[in-house]
Design an enzyme around this catalytic site. Structure first.
Site, PDB file in Angstrom:
ATOM      1  CB  CYS A 190      22.048 -25.837  41.051  1.00 47.88           C
ATOM      2  SG  CYS A 190      22.442 -26.052  39.333  1.00 47.88           S
ATOM      3  CG  HIS A 206      19.362 -18.234  63.196  1.00 49.74           C
ATOM      4  ND1 HIS A 206      19.324 -19.084  62.117  1.00 49.74           N
ATOM      5  CD2 HIS A 206      20.324 -17.333  62.938  1.00 49.74           C
ATOM      6  CE1 HIS A 206      20.226 -18.677  61.228  1.00 49.74           C
ATOM      7  NE2 HIS A 206      20.850 -17.615  61.713  1.00 49.74           N
TER       8      HIS A 206
END
Lengths: 144, 394
Positions: free
Chosen positions: B326, B202
């Site tokens: 984060c 992919h």
């Protein structure tokens, strides 16, 4: 990932900026963990928070919790501000993802740090206010 | 600009229409199991063999040395775990780099818990492995060196031929995780002395859920997945025929256009890098300036945090990624950015933009304008920037 309220406060932060010669200012967090919050208070002679501003280095949740925290304390007395908890900030934002809960703790801590600075400058004691931790990033990590 | 600008090709790519067209018959009318005896099964078998030939050809490898897997992570896990198992009589030491993908690093950590010793060789400020350190780390009981061909975050291309030569000189196996490099730069297993190579479909406009491990003939590696006799008894499970066919088609196109694509993307990459760096103060390019994947841009902006940057870019229709904590689900920023010596706060402000052939100069201009505006906005909000500016004024 974030609620609509979090996104709204991130995109349109309330009370962002600084206050010249603030009555109290508090900075918490550390750059190592990627979150730093600073809250400025303009407090009048009746101990009412006349104005509040914030600056934050951090993720979307860090910005949104700072913004919401300033909204929750604006116009309140310093004792009412002291009662604003991280839970209240989270609830007002309709929740945070679990890995972002520490941002709300940081917001609560920033309010306390600014109140502490105000108390120090004005030589008063605010009942129930503890000396803020210089750095809460590291230990909060263990809580989730 | 209301269209979506996709600049995260290192994360994944869209399957090409030709790839999807090639795959579709193998879901329906050509659904046969390659292991069966009748006509439609033979067609599936032939299609798998064709894809295997195309892929082998792209690496200068023998077809029977290509083993299809469910993706790059499986290939990495297989290479490391099976090599450790097969060569345990020789020793239990492997060498890797500090900036590998987690598919290799976490496999190494797992192996360490099982008594394997691992040396993590450091990289320089550009992310290039220290060859002297690598060679010095080799011991009599070293069985494997595993170094990625190109880094997924900062795009730095490793000196694979040199590492292959070192490995050969010392009689140590050499595995390379080429998930990010395969189809982006030329790789030849014989010339580069590569014994094992992992790749994924992919990342080069093929389907997800398909990859392969190249295993040089003669290696004693055993099965990782036990069961049927597929893949020369080395990888059980009915072949993912549509996936393999799609992967083969994607490889065929990727290698037919490789040189042209590299040239075009390198120009576009350098255009994007120079425009960002010219227009935004206090930022730096991460990774090597020249020895980097043609489609990789990774820049750190001081005083801003990556996730905020990504959300704001998303609102402008731009898809990108970051090495900030984060976005990784932990409080630590990317291990790659720390390994090249970035302080934590600068690693938190990194932005990765990875190009694809559909991207245009017009899009880059728009993207640069948006980044300039967003970084400005985030810096205005940043207490770090405020402190820095106040200090500078004094």
């Amino acid at each position: 990932m974030y609620t609509e309220k979090v996104m709204d406060h991130f995109q349109h932060p309330r009370n962002m900026g600084e206050i010249e010669n603030p009555s109290g200012v508090g900075t918490v967090g550390n750059a190592k963990c990627g979150d730093i919050m600073r809250i400025y208070f303009d407090i009048d002679e009746n101990q009412i928070i006349r104005d509040v501003k914030f600056k934050t280095f951090g993720c979307g949740a860090a910005v949104a919790t700072s913004s919401m925290a300033t909204e929750l304390v604006k116009g309140k007395s310093i004792y009412e501000a002291l009662e604003v908890t991280n839970k209240a900030v989270m609830e007002a934002l309709d929740g945070l993802p679990p890995v972002k809960v520490h941002c709300s703790l940081l917001a609560e801590e920033a309010i306390h740090a600014a109140l502490w600075d105000y108390a120090q400058k004005h030589h008063i004691t605010i009942d129930g206010l503890k000396k803020p931790k210089a750095d809460i990033g590291e230990e909060v990590e263990e809580e989730y | 600009m209301s269209e979506l600008i996709y600049l995260d090709h290192a994360a994944t790519t869209a399957a090409r229409p030709e790839v999807v067209d090639a795959m579709l018959p193998y879901f329906t009318e050509k659904f046969g199991n390659p292991s069966s005896i009748y006509g439609i099964a033979a067609e599936s078998k032939k299609a798998v063999q064709h894809a295997r030939d195309v892929i082998a050809g792209s690496l200068g490898a023998n077809s029977e040395d290509i083993y299809f897997t469910a993706g790059g992570s499986e290939a990495d896990n297989w290479a490391l775990k099976a090599a450790v198992d097969a060569y345990k009589d020789k020793g239990k030491h492997i060498i890797t780099s500090a900036i590998e993908h987690h598919a290799v690093l976490h496999t190494c950590e797992y192996l360490e818990k099982n008594g394997v010793e691992v040396t993590y060789v450091g990289v320089d400020a550009d992310g290039i492995i220290n060859l002297d350190e690598l060679e010095q780390a080799i011991r009599p009981d070293t069985i494997l060196i595993s170094v990625m061909a190109a880094n997924n975050e900062i795009g730095t291309i490793q000196p694979i031929s040199e590492i292959g030569a070192i490995a050969k000189r010392h009689g140590v196996l050499f595995h390379t995780d080429a998930v990010q490099a395969y189809g982006q730069i030329p790789l030849q297993v014989d010339e580069m002395n590569i014994d094992m190579l992992s790749a994924s479909g992919h990342k080069l406009n093929g389907p997800k859920g398909i990859g392969f491990l190249y295993i040089r003939k003669g290696l004693k590696l055993r099965s990782f997945i036990h069961g049927g006799a597929q893949e020369r008894r080395r990888r059980a499970g009915t072949e993912n025929v549509p996936g393999i066919v799609g992967f083969g088609k994607a490889v065929e196109i990727a290698f037919a256009t490789l040189e042209e694509r590299m040239e075009k993307e390198t120009l576009l990459r350098d255009y994007l890098i120079s425009h960002i760096i010219e227009r935004i103060p206090y930022c730096r390019l991460n990774g090597h300036k020249i020895k980097r994947l043609p489609n990789n841009v990774n820049i750190s902006f001081q005083f801003v945090e990556g996730e905020s940057l990504l959300i704001m870019l998303d609102m402008k229709g731009i898809c990108a990624s970051s090495g900030s904590a984060c976005t990784s689900g932990s409080l630590d920023p990317s291990h790659v950015l720390l390994a090249i010596g970035l302080p934590h706060e600068i690693a938190h402000g990194s932005l990765r933009l990875t190009l694809g052939e559909e991207n245009t100069y017009e899009q880059m201009d728009y993207v640069v304008d948006q980044i300039v505006e967003i970084v400005g906005k985030l810096r205005a909000m940043s207490p770090l920037y405020e402190d820095f500016m106040k200090k500078n004024r004094k």
